[in-house]
Design an enzyme around this catalytic site. Structure first.
Site, PDB file in Angstrom:
ATOM      1  N   CYS A 250      -4.545   2.528  -3.851  1.00 12.39           N
ATOM      2  CA  CYS A 250      -3.334   2.987  -3.148  1.00 12.39           C
ATOM      3  C   CYS A 250      -2.180   2.009  -3.362  1.00 12.39           C
ATOM      4  O   CYS A 250      -1.349   1.812  -2.481  1.00 12.39           O
ATOM      5  CB  CYS A 250      -3.572   3.167  -1.653  1.00 12.39           C
ATOM      6  SG  CYS A 250      -4.764   4.428  -1.266  1.00 12.39           S
TER       7      CYS A 250
ATOM      8  N   ASP B  28       2.489  -4.870   8.259  1.00 10.28           N
ATOM      9  CA  ASP B  28       1.275  -4.070   8.125  1.00 10.28           C
ATOM     10  C   ASP B  28       0.088  -5.038   8.126  1.00 10.28           C
ATOM     11  O   ASP B  28      -0.115  -5.787   7.166  1.00 10.28           O
ATOM     12  CB  ASP B  28       1.368  -3.287   6.806  1.00 10.28           C
ATOM     13  CG  ASP B  28       0.078  -2.561   6.438  1.00 10.28           C
ATOM     14  OD1 ASP B  28      -0.932  -2.744   7.148  1.00 10.28           O
ATOM     15  OD2 ASP B  28       0.099  -1.833   5.437  1.00 10.28           O
TER      16      ASP B  28
ATOM     17  N   GLN C  30      -4.943  -5.318   6.519  1.00  6.97           N
ATOM     18  CA  GLN C  30      -5.868  -6.183   5.770  1.00  6.97           C
ATOM     19  C   GLN C  30      -5.968  -7.595   6.336  1.00  6.97           C
ATOM     20  O   GLN C  30      -6.792  -8.378   5.877  1.00  6.97           O
ATOM     21  CB  GLN C  30      -5.415  -6.304   4.306  1.00  6.97           C
ATOM     22  CG  GLN C  30      -5.617  -5.063   3.485  1.00  6.97           C
ATOM     23  CD  GLN C  30      -7.069  -4.650   3.357  1.00  6.97           C
ATOM     24  OE1 GLN C  30      -7.978  -5.480   3.404  1.00  6.97           O
ATOM     25  NE2 GLN C  30      -7.306  -3.366   3.203  1.00  6.97           N
TER      26      GLN C  30
ATOM     27  N   LYS D 111     -11.078  -1.017   9.823  1.00  4.25           N
ATOM     28  CA  LYS D 111     -11.194  -2.149   8.901  1.00  4.25           C
ATOM     29  C   LYS D 111     -11.641  -3.403   9.624  1.00  4.25           C
ATOM     30  O   LYS D 111     -11.790  -4.457   9.025  1.00  4.25           O
ATOM     31  CB  LYS D 111      -9.870  -2.363   8.180  1.00  4.25           C
ATOM     32  CG  LYS D 111      -9.616  -1.243   7.171  1.00  4.25           C
ATOM     33  CD  LYS D 111      -8.345  -1.418   6.400  1.00  4.25           C
ATOM     34  CE  LYS D 111      -8.209  -0.254   5.417  1.00  4.25           C
ATOM     35  NZ  LYS D 111      -6.868  -0.167   4.835  1.00  4.25           N
TER      36      LYS D 111
ATOM     37  N   HIS E 128       0.869  -1.167   0.000  1.00  4.20           N
ATOM     38  CA  HIS E 128       0.000   0.000   0.000  1.00  4.20           C
ATOM     39  C   HIS E 128       0.918   1.232   0.000  1.00  4.20           C
ATOM     40  O   HIS E 128       2.017   1.181   0.549  1.00  4.20           O
ATOM     41  CB  HIS E 128      -0.803  -0.066   1.305  1.00  4.20           C
ATOM     42  CG  HIS E 128      -1.926   0.905   1.424  1.00  4.20           C
ATOM     43  ND1 HIS E 128      -1.738   2.206   1.830  1.00  4.20           N
ATOM     44  CD2 HIS E 128      -3.260   0.747   1.252  1.00  4.20           C
ATOM     45  CE1 HIS E 128      -2.908   2.802   1.892  1.00  4.20           C
ATOM     46  NE2 HIS E 128      -3.861   1.953   1.549  1.00  4.20           N
TER      47      HIS E 128
HETATM   48  C1  PLP Z   1      -5.955   0.602   4.599  1.00  3.70           C
HETATM   49  C2  PLP Z   1      -4.554   0.195   4.569  1.00  3.70           C
HETATM   50  C3  PLP Z   1      -3.546   1.017   5.058  1.00  3.70           C
HETATM   51  C4  PLP Z   1      -3.817   2.400   5.571  1.00  3.70           C
HETATM   52  O1  PLP Z   1      -4.673   2.386   6.665  1.00  3.70           O
HETATM   53  P1  PLP Z   1      -5.263   3.747   7.241  1.00  3.70           P
HETATM   54  O2  PLP Z   1      -6.331   3.294   8.179  1.00  3.70           O
HETATM   55  O3  PLP Z   1      -5.804   4.499   6.070  1.00  3.70           O
HETATM   56  O4  PLP Z   1      -4.146   4.452   7.918  1.00  3.70           O
HETATM   57  C5  PLP Z   1      -2.256   0.548   5.047  1.00  3.70           C
HETATM   58  N1  PLP Z   1      -1.959  -0.673   4.577  1.00  3.70           N
HETATM   59  C6  PLP Z   1      -2.905  -1.493   4.087  1.00  3.70           C
HETATM   60  C7  PLP Z   1      -2.521  -2.859   3.608  1.00  3.70           C
HETATM   61  C8  PLP Z   1      -4.225  -1.087   4.068  1.00  3.70           C
HETATM   62  O5  PLP Z   1      -5.156  -1.894   3.584  1.00  3.70           O
END
Ligand code: PLP
Length: 404
Positions: free
Chosen positions: A362, A198, A201, A224, A121
């Site tokens: 993104c 990260d 997801q 999320k 992302h």
């Molecule tokens: C949504 C997302 C982000 C960013 O998250 P925010 O809540 O917008 O800060 C970063 N990495 C991944 C894989 C995402 O899906």
């Protein structure tokens, strides 16, 4: 017992109409919907004990502080962190990543290397590029293959004693690929590099165990995973969090302030300058309770059923191509119709009440890799149904007829 009809009753938004049609919400990878149990917690906070935390002697402040710290403990337990002070509240994944990237500014030297993956992302690319600009470190990228998987043998080649940091998402938001993070972490540690995963997801679908993973940093966003926007978390191993300097200066994060010198508060407060999103943090805890009440085993097996069914239904449509076909996937389908711009498909689906995401998600480097402007992305959650997938498949067929 997992009963999707009962679960749907927890989500008021799922019974509304969009453009005169029942809402079919398939944009869960962008943000999830909020159950009444979490909405109630938010209303309760502002109705009954809204107060600033950690500094008031009065009862409301105490109550708010207790609830906020309880939420931190819930998050600790959920991720199986060793200590509650290893959980830092942030405004979300992006903030968490920037906090770590900023901290490494004072650790990295010119010529050190950072490895990221081709499946990232933007919020997991740009902070590292900025860090490299500040420090003279070099960014290396693990490439991907056409199935949407990382080429792990290339990762082995990139690792060396120059590698100081590895940053990979657990699950790709654009394609849904689940990355082999156990292997990635183990290999990075063999050369002495730290790893940040990260989890934005992955956390809506699975329950990570940060101690079993032996990961150095793990980050996620509440919105999320059935929580509100504007709040998230950073897990960091205590030893790392002690080593990193504070990110922002301000109230809450200090021990003592004089004009000559300020000393910083202990963890976790060192990284929590200013009044945080108190209500959001408490609601994040409630969202984790809610998801655990459904059960992550139930969630992932049901979502897998949705994924398999949707894959089959969509592939029946001639000229439809799915991007990202790894065997290890969460319930995300990125697709295009031959000769038709994804934006046009998304616009027609919206007219039929179906919310999908279109564009580069993104993750422009992934789109460049496939040489496409973007995709239509349908992402499913445990509150979606097989019937909704039928609605999607029929709507995509209709869109194809109208646009070709
Ligand atoms: C949504 C997302 C982000 C960013 O998250 P925010 O809540 O917008 O800060 C970063 N990495 C991944 C894989 C995402 O899906």
């Amino acid at each position: 017992m997992f009963n999707v009809e009962n679960i749907r009753k927890d989500f008021p938004i799922l019974s509304r109409k969009v453009n005169g049609k029942p809402l079919v919400y398939f944009d869960n990878a962008a943000t999830s919907q909020t159950p009444q149990q979490v909405i109630d917690v938010i209303v309760d906070y502002y109705s009954n004990y809204n107060a600033n935390i950690h500094r008031g002697v009065h009862s409301l402040s105490q109550e708010a502080t207790d609830k906020y710290e309880q939420a931190r403990h819930k998050i600790q337990k959920h991720f199986n962190a060793k200590f509650a002070h290893e959980i830092i509240f942030t405004s979300g994944t992006t903030h968490s990543i920037n906090l770590v990237a900023n901290g490494f500014s004072s650790i990295l030297k010119k010529g050190d290397e950072i490895i990221v993956s081709a499946l990232e992302h933007h919020s997991n690319i740009v902070p590292w590029q900025m860090l490299c600009e500040r420090t003279g470190a070099i960014l290396k990228v693990i490439p991907m293959n056409l199935d949407g998987e990382l080429i792990i043998s290339d990762y082995d080649q990139l690792l060396s004693n120059k590698t100081k940091l590895v940053f990979v998402n657990h699950v790709s938001n654009a394609l849904g690929t689940v990355n082999p993070i156990e292997y990635i972490i183990k290999k990075a540690h063999q050369v002495g590099a730290a790893v940040l995963i990260d989890g934005a997801q992955s956390c809506p679908h699975i329950k990570p165990d940060v101690q079993a993973l032996d990961v150095d940093f793990y980050v996620a966003s509440a919105h999320k995973m059935c929580g509100p926007t504007g709040v998230g978390m950073l897990y960091g191993k205590e030893s790392w969090l002690k080593k990193l300097p504070p990110y922002q200066g301000g109230g809450e994060m200090i021990a003592e302030v004089t004009f000559e010198k300020t000393t910083y508060a202990d963890l976790p407060h060192k990284f929590e300058a200013g009044t945080p999103n108190i209500c959001g943090g408490i609601a994040f805890g409630a969202a984790i309770d809610y998801m655990n009440s459904i059960g992550f085993d139930n969630i992932s097996s049901y979502e897998h059923e949705l994924l398999e069914y949707a894959t089959k239904k969509l592939l029946e449509i001639e000229g439809l191509k799915i991007y990202g076909i790894s065997k290890h996937k969460t319930s995300v389908i990125s697709f295009n119709l031959e000769g038709i711009h994804p934006y046009d498909v998304g616009t027609i689906l919206d007219k039929m009440g179906i919310a999908v995401r279109t564009g580069h998600h993104c993750a422009q480097p992934i789109m460049d890799f496939y040489k496409i402007p973007g995709t239509v992305r349908a992402s499913f959650s445990f509150y979606n149904t097989l019937e909704e997938i039928d609605v999607l498949a029929n709507a995509v067929k209709k869109a194809q007829l109208m646009l070709s």
